[in-house]
Structure formats: C-alpha cells, structure tokens
Design a protein around this motif. Structure first.
Motif, mmCIF file in Angstrom:
data_model
loop_
_atom_site.group_PDB
_atom_site.id
_atom_site.type_symbol
_atom_site.label_atom_id
_atom_site.label_comp_id
_atom_site.label_asym_id
_atom_site.label_seq_id
_atom_site.Cartn_x
_atom_site.Cartn_y
_atom_site.Cartn_z
ATOM 1 N N ALA A 79 20.166 79.539 52.803
ATOM 2 C CA ALA A 79 21.402 79.233 52.073
ATOM 3 C C ALA A 79 21.759 77.764 52.229
ATOM 4 O O ALA A 79 22.895 77.391 52.483
ATOM 5 N N GLY A 80 20.736 76.909 52.088
ATOM 6 C CA GLY A 80 20.979 75.483 51.919
ATOM 7 C C GLY A 80 21.355 75.249 50.452
ATOM 8 O O GLY A 80 21.749 76.183 49.742
ATOM 9 N N GLY B 199 19.497 77.673 47.988
ATOM 10 C CA GLY B 199 19.975 79.049 48.026
ATOM 11 C C GLY B 199 21.329 79.176 47.344
ATOM 12 O O GLY B 199 21.585 80.129 46.593
ATOM 13 N N ALA C 210 19.613 71.623 55.591
ATOM 14 C CA ALA C 210 18.967 70.507 56.293
ATOM 15 C C ALA C 210 19.934 69.363 56.576
ATOM 16 O O ALA C 210 19.715 68.572 57.500
ATOM 17 N N LEU D 239 23.277 59.676 50.951
ATOM 18 C CA LEU D 239 22.592 60.006 49.706
ATOM 19 C C LEU D 239 22.148 58.723 49.029
ATOM 20 O O LEU D 239 22.793 57.684 49.185
ATOM 21 N N VAL E 176 21.002 84.708 60.439
ATOM 22 C CA VAL E 176 19.979 85.747 60.260
ATOM 23 C C VAL E 176 18.662 85.034 59.984
ATOM 24 O O VAL E 176 18.560 84.277 59.011
ATOM 25 N N THR E 177 17.679 85.239 60.836
ATOM 26 C CA THR E 177 16.375 84.619 60.628
ATOM 27 C C THR E 177 15.408 85.641 60.056
ATOM 28 O O THR E 177 15.222 86.717 60.640
ATOM 29 N N THR F 282 13.771 78.269 51.643
ATOM 30 C CA THR F 282 13.867 77.883 53.055
ATOM 31 C C THR F 282 13.588 76.407 53.317
ATOM 32 O O THR F 282 13.593 75.980 54.475
ATOM 33 N N SER G 282 12.088 72.643 53.933
ATOM 34 C CA SER G 282 10.945 72.164 54.723
ATOM 35 C C SER G 282 11.386 71.445 55.997
ATOM 36 O O SER G 282 10.543 71.042 56.799
ATOM 37 N N TRP G 283 12.683 71.281 56.174
ATOM 38 C CA TRP G 283 13.169 70.455 57.288
ATOM 39 C C TRP G 283 12.678 70.977 58.635
ATOM 40 O O TRP G 283 12.463 70.213 59.572
ATOM 41 N N SER H 17 13.063 57.627 54.000
ATOM 42 C CA SER H 17 13.415 57.858 55.408
ATOM 43 C C SER H 17 12.950 56.696 56.265
ATOM 44 O O SER H 17 13.699 56.195 57.109
ATOM 45 N N HIS I 54 7.271 83.070 56.837
ATOM 46 C CA HIS I 54 7.768 84.442 56.670
ATOM 47 C C HIS I 54 7.085 85.168 55.512
ATOM 48 O O HIS I 54 7.151 86.387 55.415
ATOM 49 N N GLY J 216 13.170 75.118 45.221
ATOM 50 C CA GLY J 216 13.675 73.966 45.961
ATOM 51 C C GLY J 216 12.681 73.240 46.830
ATOM 52 O O GLY J 216 13.057 72.320 47.556
ATOM 53 N N THR K 239 16.136 68.212 45.028
ATOM 54 C CA THR K 239 17.312 67.334 45.032
ATOM 55 C C THR K 239 18.544 68.142 44.629
ATOM 56 O O THR K 239 18.440 69.178 43.971
HETATM 57 P P1 FAD Z 1 17.295 73.211 53.288
HETATM 58 O O1 FAD Z 1 18.434 72.310 53.122
HETATM 59 O O2 FAD Z 1 16.304 72.916 54.355
HETATM 60 O O3 FAD Z 1 17.898 74.681 53.524
HETATM 61 C C1 FAD Z 1 17.080 75.768 53.852
HETATM 62 C C2 FAD Z 1 17.910 76.761 54.640
HETATM 63 O O4 FAD Z 1 17.074 77.886 54.890
HETATM 64 C C3 FAD Z 1 18.357 76.227 56.000
HETATM 65 O O5 FAD Z 1 19.706 76.523 56.228
HETATM 66 C C4 FAD Z 1 17.437 76.949 56.977
HETATM 67 O O6 FAD Z 1 18.045 77.175 58.220
HETATM 68 C C5 FAD Z 1 17.196 78.246 56.253
HETATM 69 N N1 FAD Z 1 15.967 78.916 56.682
HETATM 70 C C6 FAD Z 1 14.743 78.362 56.857
HETATM 71 N N2 FAD Z 1 13.860 79.309 57.247
HETATM 72 C C7 FAD Z 1 14.558 80.466 57.305
HETATM 73 C C8 FAD Z 1 14.206 81.809 57.653
HETATM 74 N N3 FAD Z 1 12.953 82.147 57.996
HETATM 75 N N4 FAD Z 1 15.163 82.751 57.636
HETATM 76 C C9 FAD Z 1 16.446 82.440 57.275
HETATM 77 N N5 FAD Z 1 16.816 81.193 56.926
HETATM 78 C C10 FAD Z 1 15.892 80.213 56.945
HETATM 79 N N6 FAD Z 1 18.337 64.882 47.827
HETATM 80 C C11 FAD Z 1 19.237 64.387 46.946
HETATM 81 O O7 FAD Z 1 19.546 65.047 45.964
HETATM 82 N N7 FAD Z 1 19.793 63.153 47.119
HETATM 83 C C12 FAD Z 1 19.514 62.405 48.216
HETATM 84 O O8 FAD Z 1 20.032 61.304 48.338
HETATM 85 C C13 FAD Z 1 18.589 62.918 49.185
HETATM 86 N N8 FAD Z 1 18.305 62.225 50.306
HETATM 87 C C14 FAD Z 1 17.449 62.744 51.208
HETATM 88 C C15 FAD Z 1 17.155 62.023 52.348
HETATM 89 C C16 FAD Z 1 16.276 62.534 53.287
HETATM 90 C C17 FAD Z 1 15.957 61.736 54.515
HETATM 91 C C18 FAD Z 1 15.661 63.787 53.073
HETATM 92 C C19 FAD Z 1 14.654 64.334 54.061
HETATM 93 C C20 FAD Z 1 15.947 64.520 51.942
HETATM 94 C C21 FAD Z 1 16.832 63.997 50.983
HETATM 95 N N9 FAD Z 1 17.120 64.702 49.833
HETATM 96 C C22 FAD Z 1 18.009 64.194 48.939
HETATM 97 C C23 FAD Z 1 16.352 65.936 49.517
HETATM 98 C C24 FAD Z 1 17.012 67.276 49.564
HETATM 99 O O9 FAD Z 1 18.361 67.244 49.231
HETATM 100 C C25 FAD Z 1 16.769 68.116 50.822
HETATM 101 O O10 FAD Z 1 15.414 68.180 51.105
HETATM 102 C C26 FAD Z 1 17.425 69.471 50.732
HETATM 103 O O11 FAD Z 1 17.995 69.692 51.983
HETATM 104 C C27 FAD Z 1 16.582 70.694 50.370
HETATM 105 O O12 FAD Z 1 17.463 71.812 50.252
HETATM 106 P P2 FAD Z 1 16.979 73.299 50.440
HETATM 107 O O13 FAD Z 1 18.174 74.156 50.274
HETATM 108 O O14 FAD Z 1 15.807 73.559 49.583
HETATM 109 O O15 FAD Z 1 16.451 73.351 51.947
#
Ligand code: FAD
Length: 363
Positions: free
Chosen positions: A16-17, A20, A46, A56, A105-106, A135, A137-138, A181, A295, A325, A336
């Motif tokens: 739920a980043g 999600g 993340a 950002l 919840v994992t 989920t 990649s962080w 980064s 998973h 995502g 993004t």
């Molecule tokens: P995440 O934010 O990683 O969320 C995934 C969620 O899933 C987390 O809460 C995690 O705990 C959970 N999870 C993982 N595995 C499990 C599991 N097995 N069971 C339950 N939960 C789980 N984007 C922009 O739009 N603008 C920017 O300026 C920008 N700057 C960035 C700068 C950096 C340095 C980086 C690294 C990225 C940047 N990004 C930016 C990119 C992007 O926004 C992120 O990568 C974003 O966090 C991805 O979102 P997500 O929801 O896919 O993943």
C-alpha cells in the motif's frame, strides 16, 4: 485475524505504497470486495525510508495520484516537495478514500489452486480470485559484484539505508552510481566529506529548467512516438539527472564531476584503472533496486532478476495476477507518482472484466 484464520475476498492488493493506493482508488469503483495488505506500520511506502534531504524532482502539481492533486507545500521555497510532504499526502490520500488497508501484514507466499489464490501472510491466509502485487523495490537494493567487495573493511551502505552525512564528517567517501540518487547524495556528502563520484559513463545532466514535469511530458511523447513506430525523439529520459536545488548547489561548489569505476576493492580502499591505490572510509552504493517479488515465487513465474512476464500489467502465465508500479516493464513511468495512475486504471478495468467472466474450471 489470527495466524490460522482464513478470510475470503475478491481482490487482494499486496503493498500500500503509492502504487497500491492508486490501484485502490480505481478498485473502489468496481464494486467487488478488496483489501490492501502492507508490511509497514504506517502509510508512505518507500518514502518512509528516503534520506533526510530527499526531494521530489517534480513540483507538487506534477506529482499527483489519481483523483486528488498533491497540495503545494506551505513553505515551498524550492518548488520540489520533500519526502515528508509525500508521506503526508499518501497518508491523507489513504484516509480520504477510506482505502481498506491492513497493516502491518507481510505477505509471505502466493499460490493458486484452480481459480483461487491463497495469499499466505504472517497474520493468516486470504483466499481470493485476483491478486495485484504492488510491492515496489525499495526493500531489494542491488550492489554490483566488484572484485574484493567483501575484503573492504570500511563502511559500505546502499542508498536505501543512507539518511544523512552526519557520520561522515572529514571522511573519504565514494558515491557510486550515476542516477539521480547518486547526484543528490554526492551533493549531501560533499558538504562535509572528501567525496568522489564514481559512474560507469559520464552522467547526463538536464538543463536547469527541465524538471520532472517537463521530463515526464518529453518521455511520454517519446513513448508514444515509439508505440506509433516513429522512433525515439532526442529529448526526455527519466534516467537523466534533474538539476534540483541540491544538485545545482553541488555544481556551484565545483564538486559535480564523476570519474570512471575503480578496478577492485582492497581492505582499506580501492585500486583505480591506472594502478593507483587510494584509502577510502565509506562507500555509498547508489546502484539501484530489484523488484520485491519473492512472495510470487511459489507460482514459478519469477525470473532471477525478480521480474514476471507481463502483458501490460497482467502476468502472462497467471490469469488472476497483475503487477503494478515496478517500472517500464509494468507500464510506462509506472514507478512515478504521476505515472502510476494510468497503469492502476487499466489494471482495475482488467480485474473487473476478469471477475465478471465465468470461472474457467480448467485453470
Ligand atoms: P513502494 O513505495 O516501495 O511501496 C511498496 C509497499 O509494499 C511498501 O509499503 C512495502 O512495505 C510493501 N511491501 C513490500 N513487500 C511486501 C510484502 N511481501 N507484503 C506486504 N507488503 C509489502 N517518483 C516520482 O514520481 N517523483 C520523484 O521525484 C521521485 N524521486 C525518487 C527518488 C528516489 C531516490 C527514488 C529511489 C525513487 C523516486 N521516485 C520518484 C520513484 C517512486 O516514486 C518510488 O520508487 C515509489 O516509492 C514506488 O512506489 P510503490 O508503491 O510501487 O512501491
């Protein structure tokens, strides 16, 4: 829910980043019960783990999830929201749309029997017809295999674990990696330490006036041109370095230049291509991430790099599984804030059609 409990629903979203939440926004409209399972204690994905000075590279109005524009920060001197602003936005977004998030919840394993998926978690099992994995990649930082890496006795950390340069005052630091980064962390560290930036090739800096909004527009045009068979246009690459204020500051201090990689590490430092040895205290690896998809391994569809074959966001070899995502392989600019909405909408549409279709007993 206790660890033995089994709950049935129609759709389970894992994570739920921002991805999600964007999926959840569109799932609200399809009128099937769904749940989002997230491993962390609080909203933010993340962004909870970024370094203190992370901003950002796009302004607030070009960093919005579907439905609700990101508000401008109250004290917006730079034009680029900081990570706490993003965390606040995601927290309020989740509440605004009353998204059914369960945390912490994992999810440990996803398997399938016929048309029913079992989502095994540390708090119980969810049985569902559709699974959407978001989920990110962080949690899976990647460090390249340089010779001697395990010999090095100094400090090594990945950008995923970097917070601030406080502990590096007066030290000799290598920042490895040529993306945004690497450029931002070089700027941070070089204010207090003797920092060297190591990149595979010469970094490409965008013009100062090109921020994430312009870049996204250019990259979208390029993507459409490629889809229409018109070939790439020269401008716009989401991997090029955006000149956010901290990177401009590094340039004005004369530290924004990079050298090509060392040959190997030694216990006390590195050996450069010309044979010269140099003592190093800290190496910060800004070398990227790989999808957090372990998973899904019980489904036998995950490759060595953590990827799954997809058509759009839908897994090619699993009828009820979508991935959102993770990057361009799950939808253009889907990693993004502004780009994930398109993938999320398409996914919700496909899930609705899938749930409306008669169950295929041969699955
Ligand atoms: P995440 O934010 O990683 O969320 C995934 C969620 O899933 C987390 O809460 C995690 O705990 C959970 N999870 C993982 N595995 C499990 C599991 N097995 N069971 C339950 N939960 C789980 N984007 C922009 O739009 N603008 C920017 O300026 C920008 N700057 C960035 C700068 C950096 C340095 C980086 C690294 C990225 C940047 N990004 C930016 C990119 C992007 O926004 C992120 O990568 C974003 O966090 C991805 O979102 P997500 O929801 O896919 O993943």
């Amino acid at each position: 829910m206790n660890t033995k409990e089994i709950v049935e629903t129609d759709v389970v979203v894992i994570g739920a980043g921002q991805s999600g939440l964007a999926v959840g926004y569109f799932l609200r409209r399809i009128q099937h019960p769904f749940v989002l399972l997230d491993a962390q204690l609080r909203p933010g994905g993340a962004w909870l783990h970024g370094w203190d000075s992370l901003r950002l590279f796009s302004p607030a109005d070009a960093s919005s999830l579907p439905g609700w524009p990101m508000p401008r920060p109250a004290d917006d001197h730079t034009g680029f929201p900081d990570r706490q602003h993003v965390i606040d936005y995601l927290t309020r977004y989740e509440a605004r749309y009353a998204l059914p998030v369960r945390r912490p919840v994992t999810v440990q394993a996803v398997s399938r029997s016929g048309s029913v998926y079992s989502v095994q978690t540390d708090t119980g099992i969810w049985r569902t017809r559709a699974v959407i994995s978001t989920t990110g990649s962080w949690t899976h930082p990647v460090i390249p295999a340089y010779p001697g890496r395990t010999l090095f006795q100094g400090v090594q950390l990945h950008s995923a674990h970097y917070r601030s340069p406080e502990s590096m005052v007066g030290k000799r630091v290598l920042v490895v990696g040529g993306g945004n980064s690497g450029a931002q962390i070089l700027s941070d560290v070089s204010r207090v330490a003797d920092a060297t930036w190591v990149t595979l090739t010469e970094p490409v800096f965008l013009p100062d006036e090109v921020d994430g909004r312009v870049l996204f527009g250019q990259a979208t045009a390029q993507y459409r041109a490629l889809q229409d068979g018109n070939g790439p246009s020269p401008a716009g690459n989401l991997g090029h370095i955006v000149m956010v204020p901290s990177v401009q500051d590094a340039r004005s201090r004369g530290v924004l230049h990079a050298v090509r990689p060392f040959q190997r590490l030694t216990p006390t430092g590195v050996v450069w291509p010309d044979g010269r040895s140099e003592s190093i205290d800290v190496i910060i690896w800004c070398t990227g991430f790989q999808p957090a998809t372990e998973h899904l391994r019980p489904l036998d569809i995950v490759d060595a790099a953590g990827r799954v074959a997809t058509s759009g966001t839908r897994a090619v070899d699993e009828p009820g599984l979508w991935l959102v995502g993770y990057g361009s392989w799950t939808g253009f600019a889907s990693a993004t804030l502004i780009g994930v909405g398109r993938s999320a909408r398409q996914t919700a549409d496909e899930v609705r059609a899938y749930l409306a279709a008669p169950v295929n007993s041969s699955q």
